[in-house]
Write an enzyme that holds these catalytic residues in place. Sequence first.
Site, PDB file in Angstrom:
ATOM      1  N   SER A 451      35.013  -4.790 -15.106  1.00  0.00           N
ATOM      2  CA  SER A 451      35.469  -6.260 -15.541  1.00  0.00           C
ATOM      3  C   SER A 451      36.099  -5.444 -16.672  1.00  0.00           C
ATOM      4  O   SER A 451      35.608  -4.692 -17.653  1.00  0.00           O
ATOM      5  CB  SER A 451      34.290  -7.213 -15.429  1.00  0.00           C
ATOM      6  OG  SER A 451      34.752  -8.566 -15.867  1.00  0.00           O
ATOM      7  N   TYR A 612      41.178 -18.630 -24.835  1.00  0.00           N
ATOM      8  CA  TYR A 612      42.596 -18.110 -25.936  1.00  0.00           C
ATOM      9  C   TYR A 612      44.111 -18.617 -25.725  1.00  0.00           C
ATOM     10  O   TYR A 612      43.189 -20.051 -24.856  1.00  0.00           O
ATOM     11  CB  TYR A 612      42.210 -16.418 -25.774  1.00  0.00           C
ATOM     12  CG  TYR A 612      40.710 -15.668 -26.203  1.00  0.00           C
ATOM     13  CD1 TYR A 612      40.575 -15.923 -26.936  1.00  0.00           C
ATOM     14  CD2 TYR A 612      40.509 -15.440 -24.655  1.00  0.00           C
ATOM     15  CE1 TYR A 612      39.714 -15.091 -27.073  1.00  0.00           C
ATOM     16  CE2 TYR A 612      39.039 -14.841 -24.913  1.00  0.00           C
ATOM     17  CZ  TYR A 612      38.694 -14.504 -26.825  1.00  0.00           C
ATOM     18  OH  TYR A 612      37.969 -13.833 -27.036  1.00  0.00           O
ATOM     19  N   GLY A 753      31.097  -6.247 -15.581  1.00  0.00           N
ATOM     20  CA  GLY A 753      31.235  -6.160 -16.368  1.00  0.00           C
ATOM     21  C   GLY A 753      29.822  -5.033 -17.341  1.00  0.00           C
ATOM     22  O   GLY A 753      29.891  -3.890 -17.131  1.00  0.00           O
ATOM     23  N   ARG A 754      28.977  -5.481 -17.588  1.00  0.00           N
ATOM     24  CA  ARG A 754      27.840  -5.553 -18.695  1.00  0.00           C
ATOM     25  C   ARG A 754      27.277  -4.224 -17.318  1.00  0.00           C
ATOM     26  O   ARG A 754      26.960  -3.853 -18.238  1.00  0.00           O
ATOM     27  CB  ARG A 754      26.760  -6.497 -18.645  1.00  0.00           C
ATOM     28  CG  ARG A 754      27.479  -7.412 -19.544  1.00  0.00           C
ATOM     29  CD  ARG A 754      26.433  -8.812 -20.024  1.00  0.00           C
ATOM     30  NE  ARG A 754      26.837  -9.206 -19.102  1.00  0.00           N
ATOM     31  CZ  ARG A 754      25.786 -10.508 -19.115  1.00  0.00           C
ATOM     32  NH1 ARG A 754      25.025 -10.909 -19.456  1.00  0.00           N
ATOM     33  NH2 ARG A 754      26.220 -10.795 -17.551  1.00  0.00           N
TER      34      ARG A 754
HETATM   35  C1  FMN Z   1      31.299  -7.031 -24.405  1.00  0.00           C
HETATM   36  C2  FMN Z   1      32.271  -7.781 -23.719  1.00  0.00           C
HETATM   37  C3  FMN Z   1      34.084  -7.850 -24.006  1.00  0.00           C
HETATM   38  C4  FMN Z   1      34.055  -8.848 -23.181  1.00  0.00           C
HETATM   39  N1  FMN Z   1      35.440  -8.784 -23.336  1.00  0.00           N
HETATM   40  C5  FMN Z   1      36.266  -9.132 -22.214  1.00  0.00           C
HETATM   41  C6  FMN Z   1      37.880  -9.384 -22.362  1.00  0.00           C
HETATM   42  O1  FMN Z   1      38.618  -8.568 -22.745  1.00  0.00           O
HETATM   43  N2  FMN Z   1      39.115  -9.976 -21.539  1.00  0.00           N
HETATM   44  C7  FMN Z   1      38.144 -10.477 -20.636  1.00  0.00           C
HETATM   45  O2  FMN Z   1      38.161 -11.475 -20.241  1.00  0.00           O
HETATM   46  N3  FMN Z   1      36.797 -10.651 -20.436  1.00  0.00           N
HETATM   47  C8  FMN Z   1      35.423 -10.022 -21.199  1.00  0.00           C
HETATM   48  N4  FMN Z   1      34.514 -10.073 -20.842  1.00  0.00           N
HETATM   49  C9  FMN Z   1      33.971 -10.940 -20.029  1.00  0.00           C
HETATM   50  C10 FMN Z   1      33.936  -9.450 -19.152  1.00  0.00           C
HETATM   51  O3  FMN Z   1      35.341  -9.496 -18.218  1.00  0.00           O
HETATM   52  C11 FMN Z   1      32.885 -10.142 -17.273  1.00  0.00           C
HETATM   53  O4  FMN Z   1      33.412 -11.638 -17.188  1.00  0.00           O
HETATM   54  C12 FMN Z   1      31.110 -10.659 -17.836  1.00  0.00           C
HETATM   55  O5  FMN Z   1      30.834 -10.120 -18.981  1.00  0.00           O
HETATM   56  C13 FMN Z   1      30.792 -11.256 -16.972  1.00  0.00           C
HETATM   57  O6  FMN Z   1      30.533 -10.361 -15.784  1.00  0.00           O
HETATM   58  P1  FMN Z   1      29.171  -9.546 -15.681  1.00  0.00           P
HETATM   59  O7  FMN Z   1      27.796 -10.364 -15.453  1.00  0.00           O
HETATM   60  O8  FMN Z   1      29.328  -8.902 -14.457  1.00  0.00           O
HETATM   61  O9  FMN Z   1      28.914  -8.602 -17.118  1.00  0.00           O
HETATM   62  C14 FMN Z   1      33.530  -9.949 -21.981  1.00  0.00           C
HETATM   63  C15 FMN Z   1      32.155  -9.181 -21.583  1.00  0.00           C
HETATM   64  C16 FMN Z   1      31.657  -8.458 -22.367  1.00  0.00           C
HETATM   65  C17 FMN Z   1      29.704  -7.947 -22.105  1.00  0.00           C
END
Ligand code: FMN
Length: 799
Positions: A451, A612, A753-754
Amino acid sequence: MHRRVLQAPDSKLLERALKIVCIGGGPAGLYFGLLMKSRHPQHEVTVIERNRPYDTFGWGVVFSDATMDNMCEWDAETAAQIQQAFNHWNDIELVFKGRRIRCKGHGFVGIGRKHLLNILQLRCEALGVQLVFDTEALSDADFPDADLIVASDGIHSTLRQRHAAHFRPNIVSRPNRYIWLGTPQLFDAFTFDFRKTAHGWFQAHIYRFDEKTSTFIVECPEPVWLAHRLDQADQEASLAFCQSLFAETLQGAPLLSNARHSRGSAWLNFQRVSCANWWLGNDHGAHLVLMGDAVHTAHFAIGSGTKLALEDAIELTRQFERHGHHREVIGQVLSAYQALRQVETQRIQNAAWNAMEWFEVCGHRYCDQLEPEQFMYSMLTRSQRISHENLRRRDRQWLEGYERWFARHAPQPGNNAPEAHPNAPEEPWVPPMFTPFRIRSITLKNRVVVSPMAQYSATDGVVGDFHRVHLGARALGGAALVMLEMTAPSPEGRITPHCPGLWNDAQQEAFAGIVDWVHAHSDARIGLQLGHSGPKGSTRAPWEHGGADQPLPSHNWTIRSASALPYLRGGRIPEVLTPEGMQAISESFVQAAQRAALAGFDWLELHCAHGYLLSAFISPLTNRRNDDYGGTLMKRLRFPLEVCAALRATWPQHLPLSVRISAHDWVEGGTTPDEAVEIARAFRNAGADMIDCSSGQVSVDQQPLYGRMYQTPFADRIRQEARVPTIAVGAISEADHVNSIIASGRADLCAVGRPHLANPAWTLLEAARIGYRPVQWPHQYLAAKRQLEAAFERAGTSS
Ligand SMILES: Cc1cc2nc3c(=O)[nH]c(=O)nc-3n(C[C@H](O)[C@H](O)[C@H](O)COP(=O)(O)O)c2cc1C
Ligand SMILES: Cc1cc2nc3c(=O)[nH]c(=O)nc-3n(C[C@H](O)[C@H](O)[C@H](O)COP(=O)(O)OP(=O)(O)OC[C@H]3O[C@@H](n4cnc5c(N)ncnc54)[C@H](O)[C@@H]3O)c2cc1C
């Protein structure tokens, strides 16, 4: 039926030890009465029931083996009798589109409601519980001598309503109509039968509960019910309608009704009941406590109403055993009972809610869209409590058959030849997560996406060594697609001064270097997410003093948005973007996309989520314009759609374009999941190939309901209703989650993501965990593959 209304207590019944009165002789009242009496025969226990002894509504009820174990522990005699009377079955059968599909291992037991009540009544009598039938009790005030009054008077509880201000019931009426019928036709599996009519789909939930009878619940959405004029049909006409609709399954057997109790239509709406408070001390010094359906209901899709009622009775008895059977401790007993049962029932109600919703929407969301095999999988996993691996434990043969079916329906893998699974030598085993996915000219080797995650580590928008190592490691880690973090098309489009950008040659060359590296050293694809920060720009990195979303201490740039509304309360107010400003930003997006193509990216994503700039146009919370770019949803979408269409026109035709949206603002008055379907449809029409379904971060007032895979329902709904491929994201952290989502058709890809921040090789690790070996590792790391697989095998965690 004429009922005697009880005005005053029978004082002879209520004079020794604890005086307990249960109002309502359903499973809850009877079972609690007998449990208390069996433990302390000196208690005076009375159950008051408005019906006659053998006069009840309904047919069979089901519960699971686990409930039986609990009952055995608390009253072996009742449990033994119930067990004798039970009909056990393991299989679930689906009748759908001319097919019958069966899955084993689901372990249900069924019993006639009458039979269950009779067993409980006889046991009550044997123990000396006083049963008073044909008597209606309307108020706890009629029992001034009682120490404890149990309101076990069912879903329409009079006592709950009498003290509604204290109990604060929350009653939600659901949109489907159902009718609870019986039939002498016998079924050897829990059968779900779906039938299409000219006005929509009906479904029947069917299970046998004794030697002669099966329960047959017919359900459909209200508009379908109305279109068939069933609101005007009497019992006979309703029976005739259902009999004709399900004739093939009934094979000439009749449908029967015994809903003599119900006035008006026999078709009901399910009501979900929950209460803030479960007990009170009344003006007479007695305690009144709610139990069973009076305090909570669970939809029949999960079949747990009786289980919950019986377990309430067990817990209240347990608390008396723990605190003592004395009048003085009743308050403590009831507090403990409420604290424990409220949590447990909420858990079951949440699971029941998902299952119930599935049946409410299946007619328009799944029935026409899914093939019978996938429909079965979707139905079995409807409550999101049964996962892929859970199904494997229940019926390995069926699941592996389905995995093979799924793999055959996905494009064949180009670069990872699957190996034969030990139990299915004739065909290779490919878990859904590792099936390839093709879109435009791109074939992804599996369904995992890294992600996009902002790293705040670029200089003047130029990515450097950090990104090369960060993205390179993740490309080697097994995911099919590595998405770059949000990248700005202009300096003021960045969130922070450390965010990457793509408006000059230096930035393009730096990206090209990373893309080339990924292509040269891995079979992962790499994508770029383009986004403009809008009202959330000119801020600090999360780890800098003050944290994320705070304005820079100095050198802030002008921020712009749909309306002059700050993201943070009291935060910087953005300038309102003019049509000329929009045009300039749209052009900057196009130029950035052209540079992304030159840099060699395989995939482009337009960021329209998280508050955004483009998201701020879409949400009614952040767009208060009254020109052509504000107002209705279509007007709010106008600028984001213009950008999307412009990108599609410029981005190479053979490469995919996805759009990330916030499918739910989680704020009253914000974007809803209903609108998200419209939003997705509009982007699809503007050229988006996929919708990446995130949510929130639009308003600081958001109240998201987090939980595992919590945003997946948005991806599911959008995929089925807007008919566009989707990416699910959010708290997807195990291969089991990915397999469940992909196999059920709730999404086409899963963005993780994380977990990828914690472990770049998350996909490789999960492959080893589930015992899937054909996945390719970088040659340099192969020694670790075999060791990891062996470790999981020894631990017994691989499939
Ligand atoms: C450190 C960090 C930075 C992120 N930056 C973005 C980003 O640049 N663009 C975006 O669409 N989502 C961003 N997200 C959201 C992630 O893409 C994702 O949707 C969110 O973390 C949930 O997924 P997860 O539970 O697997 O972490 C970010 C999340 C984290 C933790
Ligand atoms: C279509 C349908 C299918 C279902 N299928 C299942 C299933 O498969 N498995 C399952 O576990 N559950 C099922 N249930 C739910 C189940 O029937 C209830 O959850 C369960 O009966 C709750 O038990 P209870 O004792 O709390 O309430 P009830 O069983 O409703 O008993 C309440 C009793 O109180 C009496 N009463 C009400 N008011 C008064 C009064 N003022 N004075 C005296 N008596 C009064 C009523 O006559 C009734 O006998 C189903 C329900 C429906 C509607």
